[in-house]
Design a protein around this motif. Structure first.
Motif, PDB file in Angstrom:
ATOM      1  N   HIS A 143       0.815  -1.217   0.000  1.00 42.93           N
ATOM      2  CA  HIS A 143       0.000   0.000   0.000  1.00 42.93           C
ATOM      3  C   HIS A 143       0.850   1.269   0.000  1.00 42.93           C
ATOM      4  N   ARG A 144       1.964   1.210   0.756  1.00 41.99           N
ATOM      5  CA  ARG A 144       2.774   2.430   0.881  1.00 41.99           C
ATOM      6  C   ARG A 144       3.292   2.880  -0.474  1.00 41.99           C
ATOM      7  N   VAL A 145       3.715   1.924  -1.271  1.00 41.83           N
ATOM      8  CA  VAL A 145       4.278   2.268  -2.593  1.00 41.83           C
ATOM      9  C   VAL A 145       3.200   2.933  -3.449  1.00 41.83           C
ATOM     10  N   LEU A 146       2.014   2.306  -3.486  1.00 41.49           N
ATOM     11  CA  LEU A 146       0.950   2.854  -4.342  1.00 41.49           C
ATOM     12  C   LEU A 146       0.511   4.225  -3.820  1.00 41.49           C
ATOM     13  N   LYS A 147       0.493   4.345  -2.498  1.00 38.17           N
ATOM     14  CA  LYS A 147       0.051   5.626  -1.903  1.00 38.17           C
ATOM     15  C   LYS A 147       1.045   6.735  -2.256  1.00 38.17           C
ATOM     16  N   LYS A 148       2.348   6.406  -2.222  1.00 32.97           N
ATOM     17  CA  LYS A 148       3.377   7.400  -2.565  1.00 32.97           C
ATOM     18  C   LYS A 148       3.167   7.897  -3.994  1.00 32.97           C
ATOM     19  N   ILE A 149       2.918   6.958  -4.900  1.00 38.66           N
ATOM     20  CA  ILE A 149       2.704   7.339  -6.304  1.00 38.66           C
ATOM     21  C   ILE A 149       1.462   8.231  -6.398  1.00 38.66           C
ATOM     22  N   GLN A 150       0.416   7.820  -5.680  1.00 38.89           N
ATOM     23  CA  GLN A 150      -0.844   8.573  -5.735  1.00 38.89           C
ATOM     24  C   GLN A 150      -0.644   9.987  -5.166  1.00 38.89           C
ATOM     25  N   ASP A 151       0.113  10.091  -4.082  1.00 42.46           N
ATOM     26  CA  ASP A 151       0.375  11.415  -3.485  1.00 42.46           C
ATOM     27  C   ASP A 151       1.139  12.297  -4.471  1.00 42.46           C
ATOM     28  N   ARG A 152       2.096  11.670  -5.140  1.00 38.85           N
ATOM     29  CA  ARG A 152       2.898  12.411  -6.125  1.00 38.85           C
ATOM     30  C   ARG A 152       1.977  12.959  -7.224  1.00 38.85           C
ATOM     31  N   LEU A 153       1.066  12.129  -7.707  1.00 36.32           N
ATOM     32  CA  LEU A 153       0.154  12.564  -8.774  1.00 36.32           C
ATOM     33  C   LEU A 153      -0.801  13.645  -8.258  1.00 36.32           C
ATOM     34  N   ALA A 154      -1.197  13.502  -6.997  1.00 38.90           N
ATOM     35  CA  ALA A 154      -2.169  14.447  -6.438  1.00 38.90           C
ATOM     36  C   ALA A 154      -1.563  15.848  -6.310  1.00 38.90           C
ATOM     37  N   ARG A 155      -0.221  15.914  -6.169  1.00 39.62           N
ATOM     38  CA  ARG A 155       0.413  17.233  -6.022  1.00 39.62           C
ATOM     39  C   ARG A 155       0.362  18.036  -7.321  1.00 39.62           C
ATOM     40  N   ARG A 156       0.360  17.347  -8.458  1.00 34.50           N
ATOM     41  CA  ARG A 156       0.191  18.083  -9.731  1.00 34.50           C
ATOM     42  C   ARG A 156      -0.999  17.481 -10.476  1.00 34.50           C
ATOM     43  N   LEU A 157      -2.130  17.631  -9.794  1.00 37.35           N
ATOM     44  CA  LEU A 157      -3.338  16.933 -10.236  1.00 37.35           C
ATOM     45  C   LEU A 157      -3.929  17.504 -11.524  1.00 37.35           C
ATOM     46  N   ARG A 158      -4.255  16.626 -12.458  1.00 38.04           N
ATOM     47  CA  ARG A 158      -5.010  17.055 -13.649  1.00 38.04           C
ATOM     48  C   ARG A 158      -6.483  16.980 -13.280  1.00 38.04           C
ATOM     49  N   PRO A 159      -7.252  18.064 -13.511  1.00 44.40           N
ATOM     50  CA  PRO A 159      -8.663  18.050 -13.096  1.00 44.40           C
ATOM     51  C   PRO A 159      -9.440  16.877 -13.689  1.00 44.40           C
ATOM     52  N   GLU A 160      -9.075  16.434 -14.914  1.00 45.67           N
ATOM     53  CA  GLU A 160      -9.847  15.326 -15.529  1.00 45.67           C
ATOM     54  C   GLU A 160      -9.827  14.070 -14.672  1.00 45.67           C
ATOM     55  N   LEU A 161      -8.819  13.958 -13.787  1.00 43.38           N
ATOM     56  CA  LEU A 161      -8.768  12.751 -12.969  1.00 43.38           C
ATOM     57  C   LEU A 161      -9.831  12.767 -11.868  1.00 43.38           C
ATOM     58  N   LEU A 162     -10.484  13.913 -11.702  1.00 46.81           N
ATOM     59  CA  LEU A 162     -11.539  13.984 -10.683  1.00 46.81           C
ATOM     60  C   LEU A 162     -12.926  14.150 -11.304  1.00 46.81           C
ATOM     61  N   THR A 163     -13.013  14.054 -12.616  1.00 45.43           N
ATOM     62  CA  THR A 163     -14.336  14.200 -13.252  1.00 45.43           C
ATOM     63  C   THR A 163     -14.885  12.813 -13.611  1.00 45.43           C
ATOM     64  N   TYR A 164     -16.022  12.779 -14.349  1.00 42.46           N
ATOM     65  CA  TYR A 164     -16.499  11.497 -14.878  1.00 42.46           C
ATOM     66  C   TYR A 164     -15.522  11.023 -15.937  1.00 42.46           C
ATOM     67  N   ASP A 165     -15.409   9.705 -16.033  1.00 38.69           N
ATOM     68  CA  ASP A 165     -14.587   9.136 -17.099  1.00 38.69           C
ATOM     69  C   ASP A 165     -15.333   9.277 -18.427  1.00 38.69           C
ATOM     70  N   ALA A 166     -14.613   9.540 -19.505  1.00 40.35           N
ATOM     71  CA  ALA A 166     -15.301   9.577 -20.804  1.00 40.35           C
ATOM     72  C   ALA A 166     -14.553   8.756 -21.839  1.00 40.35           C
ATOM     73  N   ALA A 167     -13.489   8.077 -21.427  1.00 41.00           N
ATOM     74  CA  ALA A 167     -12.641   7.415 -22.435  1.00 41.00           C
ATOM     75  C   ALA A 167     -12.457   5.934 -22.163  1.00 41.00           C
TER      76      ALA A 167
END
Ligand SMILES: Cc1ncc(COP(=O)(O)O)c(C=O)c1O
Length: 490
Positions: A143-167
């Motif tokens: 879990h720690r590894v995946l969480k670290k990656i997720q935290d890294r992505l969250a720091r430069r978050l693309r808004p599309e990652l928080l919307t509905y999926d369309a693709a």
């Protein structure tokens, strides 16, 4: 002879209005079971007694019992009578907030398809414990590894990652998966053919809804996975249970009505464990092309083979196969992640993605993006390698326990050295449902093999999961199971 169950049925029968007596009796007993006034494991009144109490012919009662048995509401145990099955309400709490002693509520008006599914509800009410089949050892997930990656992505978050999926899923994950599936599973695909789903179950539902009309026919394996049967039931698709042998599904002779879908588990037949042979694969592809059917390849746990080479997918055997390949992260990572994938034939990719988007409104995009990096950075392959070694040791230990305490003939004859569970074969005629019930009551979460069959000719056995039980607990748990088997097996 009067019985409490007989009285309960009599009262429900008097409230039914259908003029056909067998339908009145059927509806009365179904509602008693679904409302819980006839509890799991309750003994049903003998047909002769019930017929006498309700002044019906015995044939009417027998016909209704037969129907209820075929639908899984009740089951007959050799010499001890007929009982309400444990699977019907075990898994369901239709009145979760009802206070004890509260007035009985009217039974909900459910669709016929829903009642059909409820009669066969099979998901285990408990998902973590000794010998649970199909559940990986989630305690080892990094879990720690995946969480670290997720935290890294969250720091430069693309808004599309928080919307509905369309693709149909995050592009990076589809790209990482296309590479992985090409090299590890021999799947022929481009990222555009991949659709990310909430696991295999959602993928099966989508494929069934989009490719079948109600009343169409599908072939499934006998014995086979309960999940596909319930998905076909809720979509009103009929199915024929096609026997499997040590080479996988045995396609019937021409003449059997053409199926729209053919559901198979070629890398590791569920639940018996055989691997589909090359000649069967070719035969099945030939039949599917001939009947214009789609083969659904469920590749649920193929990452876990403990000897020999991995078995490549059926989808990749030839160019442009009529195969919809489906996989999941439930076994390699953990089931609650609810992420799986479908590789769609090119002509199906656009319509099925559109339907998926309209029906389910996909999400979990940030975790999908993190998972893509988890795969790219090599953590996925490393985790699979580590777990493969762990499961191989656990499987070996279980095989030794079976050999030592019961004998070689208890090892399922089709089992290959793979997967997260194995079959413990019981002597013919043993009541595997009763044995599983008694084992479950002691926290040993085995499942009865006979329940995975549709037709009457069933093998008796137990599905034993070995992936999520620690080595130091296995021997003691297995000895307790053997005690139950010795008392009950014939
Ligand atoms: C044969 C088979 N297919 C599919 C699944 C479920 O996969 P998912 O968790 O992705 O819905 C299971 C789970 O045990 C399974 O045994």
């Amino acid at each position: 002879m009067r019985s409490l169950a007989g009285d309960v049925i009599k009262q429900a029968f008097s409230q039914q209005t259908d003029e056909k007596l067998h339908r009145r009796l059927y509806a009365a007993i179904c509602s008693c079971i679904l409302e819980g006034s006839l509890k799991p494991a309750t003994r049903m009144p003998p047909s002769r007694d019930l017929a006498g109490e309700l002044t019906l012919s015995r044939n009417t009662v027998l016909r209704v019992y037969e129907q209820l048995q075929a639908e899984g509401y009740i089951s007959a145990r050799t010499s001890s009578g007929t009982f309400v099955t444990d699977s019907v309400l075990d898994n369901l709490d239709l009145h979760p907030n009802k206070a004890p002693g509260a007035a009985p509520e009217e039974s909900p008006r459910l669709s016929d398809r829903c009642l059909e599914l409820l009669g066969h509800a099979s998901a285990s009410p408990r998902q973590w414990g000794a010998f649970i089949p199909g559940v990986p050892d989630v305690a080892h997930f990094p879990h720690r590894v995946l969480k670290k990656i997720q935290d890294r992505l969250a720091r430069r978050l693309r808004p599309e990652l928080l919307t509905y999926d369309a693709a149909g899923g995050v592009n990076e994950l589809k790209e990482a998966l296309a590479d992985y599936l090409r090299t590890a599973r021999g799947v022929r695909c481009s990222p555009e053919q991949i659709l990310i789903t909430e696991g295999i179950h959602q993928a099966l539902d989508l494929v069934t809804r989009t490719l079948c009309n109600p009343g169409d026919n599908a072939w499934i394996e006998e014995p086979g996975y309960w999940g596909i049967k319930n998905i076909l039931r809720i979509n009103a698709v009929n199915f024929s249970a096609i026997p499997v042998d040590e080479q996988g599904m045995v396609p019937p002779e021409a003449g059997e009505s053409a199926p729209k879908l053919i559901f198979v588990t070629p890398s590791h037949q569920y639940p018996l464990g055989s691997v589909m042979s090359l000649s069967r694969r070719r035969q099945l592809l030939f039949r599917a092309r001939e009947t214009q059917s789609w083969i659904i390849e469920d590749d649920y746990d193929s990452e876990f083979r403990f000897s020999g080479q991995p078995i490549p997918s059926l989808q990749g055997l030839e160019e442009e196969t009529p195969v919809i390949y489906i996989g999941t992260f439930s076994k390699t990572l953990y089931p609650a992640l609810r992420l799986g994938y479908v590789v769609l034939p090119k002509q199906l990719a656009t319509p099925l993605k559109k339907v998926h988007n309209d029906l389910y409104r996909g999400g979990h995009l940030l975790i999908q993006a993190a998972l893509a990096e988890f795969i790219r950075e090599g953590y996925y392959a490393a985790h699979i390698r580590k777990m493969r070694q762990l499961y191989s040791r656990r499987r070996q230990m279980l095989v030794e326990l079976i050999n030592r305490q019961l004998g070689e003939h208890y090892l399922g004859s089709f089992s290959s050295n793979a997967g997260l569970h194995m079959i413990l074969q019981l002597p013919a005629g043993s009541d595997d449902v009763l044995i599983a019930q008694q084992a479950n009551a002691q926290g040993l979460l085995v499942r009865p093999l006979s329940r995975y069959y549709v037709d009457e000719d069933k093998r008796s056995g137990l599905l034993l999961g070995f992936a999520s039980i620690e080595e130091h607990e296995m021997a003691a748990a297995f000895t307790r199971l053997v005690g139950i088997i010795r008392v009950n097996a014939v």
